[in-house]
Design a protein around this motif. Structure first.
Motif, PDB file in Angstrom:
ATOM      1  N   ASP A 155       0.846  -1.180   0.000  1.00 54.00           N
ATOM      2  CA  ASP A 155       0.000   0.000   0.000  1.00 54.00           C
ATOM      3  C   ASP A 155       0.889   1.240   0.000  1.00 54.00           C
ATOM      4  OD1 ASP A 155      -1.731   2.090   0.446  1.00 54.00           O
ATOM      5  OD2 ASP A 155      -2.813   1.135   2.091  1.00 54.00           O
ATOM      6  N   GLU A 156       0.899   1.976  -1.088  1.00 51.08           N
ATOM      7  CA  GLU A 156       1.770   3.145  -1.193  1.00 51.08           C
ATOM      8  C   GLU A 156       1.364   4.260  -0.240  1.00 51.08           C
ATOM      9  OE1 GLU A 156       2.583   4.695  -5.023  1.00 51.08           O
ATOM     10  OE2 GLU A 156       3.137   2.757  -5.885  1.00 51.08           O
ATOM     11  N   GLN A 157       0.137   4.241   0.235  1.00 50.58           N
ATOM     12  CA  GLN A 157      -0.312   5.270   1.167  1.00 50.58           C
ATOM     13  C   GLN A 157       0.312   5.079   2.547  1.00 50.58           C
ATOM     14  OE1 GLN A 157      -2.163   7.867   0.079  1.00 50.58           O
ATOM     15  NE2 GLN A 157      -1.916   6.884  -1.917  1.00 50.58           N
ATOM     16  N   THR A 158       0.451   3.840   2.961  1.00 51.50           N
ATOM     17  CA  THR A 158       1.004   3.564   4.286  1.00 51.50           C
ATOM     18  C   THR A 158       2.492   3.226   4.252  1.00 51.50           C
ATOM     19  OG1 THR A 158       0.405   1.205   4.124  1.00 51.50           O
ATOM     20  CG2 THR A 158      -1.226   2.704   5.090  1.00 51.50           C
ATOM     21  N   LEU A 159       3.035   2.977   3.082  1.00 52.22           N
ATOM     22  CA  LEU A 159       4.431   2.553   2.968  1.00 52.22           C
ATOM     23  C   LEU A 159       5.420   3.567   3.554  1.00 52.22           C
ATOM     24  CD1 LEU A 159       6.299   0.317   2.031  1.00 52.22           C
ATOM     25  CD2 LEU A 159       6.355   1.380  -0.247  1.00 52.22           C
ATOM     26  N   PRO A 160       5.271   4.886   3.327  1.00 54.41           N
ATOM     27  CA  PRO A 160       6.240   5.825   3.917  1.00 54.41           C
ATOM     28  C   PRO A 160       6.346   5.697   5.435  1.00 54.41           C
ATOM     29  CG  PRO A 160       4.932   6.939   2.251  1.00 54.41           C
ATOM     30  CD  PRO A 160       4.307   5.583   2.459  1.00 54.41           C
ATOM     31  N   VAL A 161       5.209   5.573   6.118  1.00 57.20           N
ATOM     32  CA  VAL A 161       5.229   5.416   7.571  1.00 57.20           C
ATOM     33  C   VAL A 161       5.898   4.111   7.954  1.00 57.20           C
ATOM     34  CG1 VAL A 161       3.784   5.084   9.619  1.00 57.20           C
ATOM     35  CG2 VAL A 161       3.213   6.868   7.968  1.00 57.20           C
ATOM     36  N   GLN A 162       5.586   3.038   7.233  1.00 56.73           N
ATOM     37  CA  GLN A 162       6.161   1.734   7.546  1.00 56.73           C
ATOM     38  C   GLN A 162       7.677   1.736   7.358  1.00 56.73           C
ATOM     39  OE1 GLN A 162       3.476  -0.315   4.771  1.00 56.73           O
ATOM     40  NE2 GLN A 162       2.725  -1.545   6.493  1.00 56.73           N
ATOM     41  N   VAL A 163       8.128   2.352   6.271  1.00 57.56           N
ATOM     42  CA  VAL A 163       9.567   2.415   5.997  1.00 57.56           C
ATOM     43  C   VAL A 163      10.283   3.233   7.067  1.00 57.56           C
ATOM     44  CG1 VAL A 163      11.311   3.345   4.417  1.00 57.56           C
ATOM     45  CG2 VAL A 163       9.363   2.070   3.508  1.00 57.56           C
ATOM     46  N   VAL A 164       9.749   4.403   7.375  1.00 59.36           N
ATOM     47  CA  VAL A 164      10.388   5.267   8.369  1.00 59.36           C
ATOM     48  C   VAL A 164      10.431   4.582   9.727  1.00 59.36           C
ATOM     49  CG1 VAL A 164      10.136   7.411   9.686  1.00 59.36           C
ATOM     50  CG2 VAL A 164       9.876   7.434   7.197  1.00 59.36           C
ATOM     51  N   ASP A 165       9.330   3.995  10.145  1.00 55.53           N
ATOM     52  CA  ASP A 165       9.304   3.350  11.464  1.00 55.53           C
ATOM     53  C   ASP A 165      10.264   2.163  11.520  1.00 55.53           C
ATOM     54  OD1 ASP A 165       7.541   5.136  12.530  1.00 55.53           O
ATOM     55  OD2 ASP A 165       5.754   3.892  12.234  1.00 55.53           O
ATOM     56  N   ALA A 166      10.383   1.421  10.424  1.00 54.34           N
ATOM     57  CA  ALA A 166      11.297   0.275  10.399  1.00 54.34           C
ATOM     58  C   ALA A 166      12.751   0.735  10.517  1.00 54.34           C
ATOM     59  CB  ALA A 166      11.099  -0.532   9.120  1.00 54.34           C
ATOM     60  N   VAL A 167      13.098   1.805   9.810  1.00 59.22           N
ATOM     61  CA  VAL A 167      14.468   2.315   9.865  1.00 59.22           C
ATOM     62  C   VAL A 167      14.746   2.952  11.225  1.00 59.22           C
ATOM     63  CG1 VAL A 167      16.099   3.972   8.874  1.00 59.22           C
ATOM     64  CG2 VAL A 167      14.627   2.627   7.357  1.00 59.22           C
ATOM     65  N   LEU A 168      13.780   3.719  11.739  1.00 53.50           N
ATOM     66  CA  LEU A 168      13.966   4.352  13.042  1.00 53.50           C
ATOM     67  C   LEU A 168      14.190   3.327  14.146  1.00 53.50           C
ATOM     68  CD1 LEU A 168      11.374   7.283  13.077  1.00 53.50           C
ATOM     69  CD2 LEU A 168      13.867   7.447  12.947  1.00 53.50           C
ATOM     70  N   GLU A 169      13.586   2.168  13.997  1.00 50.22           N
ATOM     71  CA  GLU A 169      13.745   1.117  15.010  1.00 50.22           C
ATOM     72  C   GLU A 169      15.220   0.767  15.203  1.00 50.22           C
ATOM     73  OE1 GLU A 169      12.511  -1.406  17.977  1.00 50.22           O
ATOM     74  OE2 GLU A 169      11.368   0.106  16.880  1.00 50.22           O
ATOM     75  N   GLY A 170      15.997   0.909  14.136  1.00 48.59           N
ATOM     76  CA  GLY A 170      17.412   0.552  14.230  1.00 48.59           C
ATOM     77  C   GLY A 170      18.343   1.717  14.524  1.00 48.59           C
ATOM     78  N   ILE A 171      17.859   2.954  14.388  1.00 46.49           N
ATOM     79  CA  ILE A 171      18.778   4.079  14.530  1.00 46.49           C
ATOM     80  C   ILE A 171      18.422   5.058  15.651  1.00 46.49           C
ATOM     81  CG2 ILE A 171      19.385   4.000  12.079  1.00 46.49           C
ATOM     82  CD1 ILE A 171      17.626   6.478  11.662  1.00 46.49           C
ATOM     83  N   ARG A 172      17.264   4.845  16.307  1.00 46.29           N
ATOM     84  CA  ARG A 172      16.902   5.781  17.372  1.00 46.29           C
ATOM     85  C   ARG A 172      17.657   5.483  18.652  1.00 46.29           C
ATOM     86  NH1 ARG A 172      11.461   3.414  17.269  1.00 46.29           N
ATOM     87  NH2 ARG A 172      10.732   5.480  16.592  1.00 46.29           N
ATOM     88  N   VAL A 173      17.780   6.493  19.478  1.00 48.19           N
ATOM     89  CA  VAL A 173      18.421   6.323  20.787  1.00 48.19           C
ATOM     90  C   VAL A 173      17.482   5.554  21.698  1.00 48.19           C
ATOM     91  CG1 VAL A 173      19.218   7.549  22.850  1.00 48.19           C
ATOM     92  CG2 VAL A 173      19.819   8.416  20.584  1.00 48.19           C
ATOM     93  N   ARG A 174      18.006   4.535  22.356  1.00 49.60           N
ATOM     94  CA  ARG A 174      17.219   3.716  23.287  1.00 49.60           C
ATOM     95  C   ARG A 174      17.213   4.347  24.674  1.00 49.60           C
ATOM     96  NH1 ARG A 174      14.176   0.535  20.092  1.00 49.60           N
ATOM     97  NH2 ARG A 174      15.459  -0.378  18.436  1.00 49.60           N
ATOM     98  N   ARG A 175      16.047   4.580  25.207  1.00 47.60           N
ATOM     99  CA  ARG A 175      15.931   5.149  26.545  1.00 47.60           C
ATOM    100  C   ARG A 175      15.821   4.029  27.579  1.00 47.60           C
ATOM    101  NH1 ARG A 175      17.708  10.089  25.268  1.00 47.60           N
ATOM    102  NH2 ARG A 175      16.463  11.023  23.582  1.00 47.60           N
ATOM    103  N   SER A 176      16.653   4.107  28.603  1.00 45.15           N
ATOM    104  CA  SER A 176      16.598   3.071  29.639  1.00 45.15           C
ATOM    105  C   SER A 176      15.527   3.429  30.673  1.00 45.15           C
ATOM    106  CB  SER A 176      17.949   2.968  30.345  1.00 45.15           C
ATOM    107  OG  SER A 176      18.349   4.208  30.875  1.00 45.15           O
TER     108      SER A 176
END
Length: 204
Positions: free
Chosen positions: A183-204
């Motif tokens: 779904d091209e409408q939801t794909l941008p959100v899915q892509v961003v969230d998937a990439v952010l999962e690996g690059i965001r700072v983890r809060r303890s």
């Protein structure tokens, strides 16, 4: 003589205003010819002039040559880059990723995929492509660097690789329709969230 005739124009007197109508006709003629299948290599000033109903002199008074004209035409086709609001790194990335390969002009779907062979064969066309894409890439680069500065994203991420991870899925889907089930409408959100999962700072 009118700018919209098919014969060479008389020399323009100092201070004579450019014909916006002629500018539009030339840009539109260039995009129409590309959309109809003309390759960048085969596209000629003569053909553009004939389609636009102007003389070649009219084109050369406005652009130094075919590459300069192509740059303006393709910029018109791509439209104005999306502008991040600057409030949320995630929202800004979703905006930029959602704009990748998305064009209001229906001719873009026929023209943009045809640029790839020209870009790979010609250093001039490679530079032309880069001059169009680089400002858009810089917008995403600035958002990612802002995310690092704000402590939202890890400081050790490779920004250039991250941009490729964010951009690749949208390009392959919108240009090649790689997976019709996505779904091209939801794909941008899915892509961003998937990439952010690996690059965001983890809060303890």
């Amino acid at each position: 003589m009118s700018d919209m005739t098919s014969t060479p124009d008389a020399p323009r007197s100092p201070g004579r205003p450019r014909s916006i109508r002629a500018d539009e006709a030339i840009i539109e003629a260039t995009l129409d010819l590309l959309a109809e299948g003309s390759t960048i290599e085969a596209l000629s000033i003569e053909a553009i002039a004939a389609r636009a109903g102007v003389g070649k002199a009219t084109i050369y008074r406005r652009w130094a040559g075919k590459d300069a004209l192509l740059l303006d035409a393709l910029r018109r086709l791509k439209g104005v880059p999306a502008q991040p609001a600057g409030h949320s790194v995630r929202d800004d990335l979703v905006l930029l990723v959602g704009a990748i390969g998305k064009n209001v002009d229906p001719r873009a779907a026929k023209i943009m995929p045809c640029l790839a062979p020209a870009v790979s064969r010609s250093s001039d066309q490679f530079q032309l492509y880069q001059s169009i894409i680089s400002p858009r890439r810089q917008l995403m680069r600035e958002v990612l660097r802002r995310g690092i500065d704000e402590g939202v994203l890890r400081a050790d991420i490779d920004v250039e690789v991250t941009m490729a991870l964010l951009t690749g899925p949208m390009l392959i889907q919108r240009v090649l329709q790689w997976n019709p089930d996505l779904d091209e409408q939801t794909l941008p959100v899915q892509v961003v969230d998937a990439v952010l999962e690996g690059i965001r700072v983890r809060r303890s």
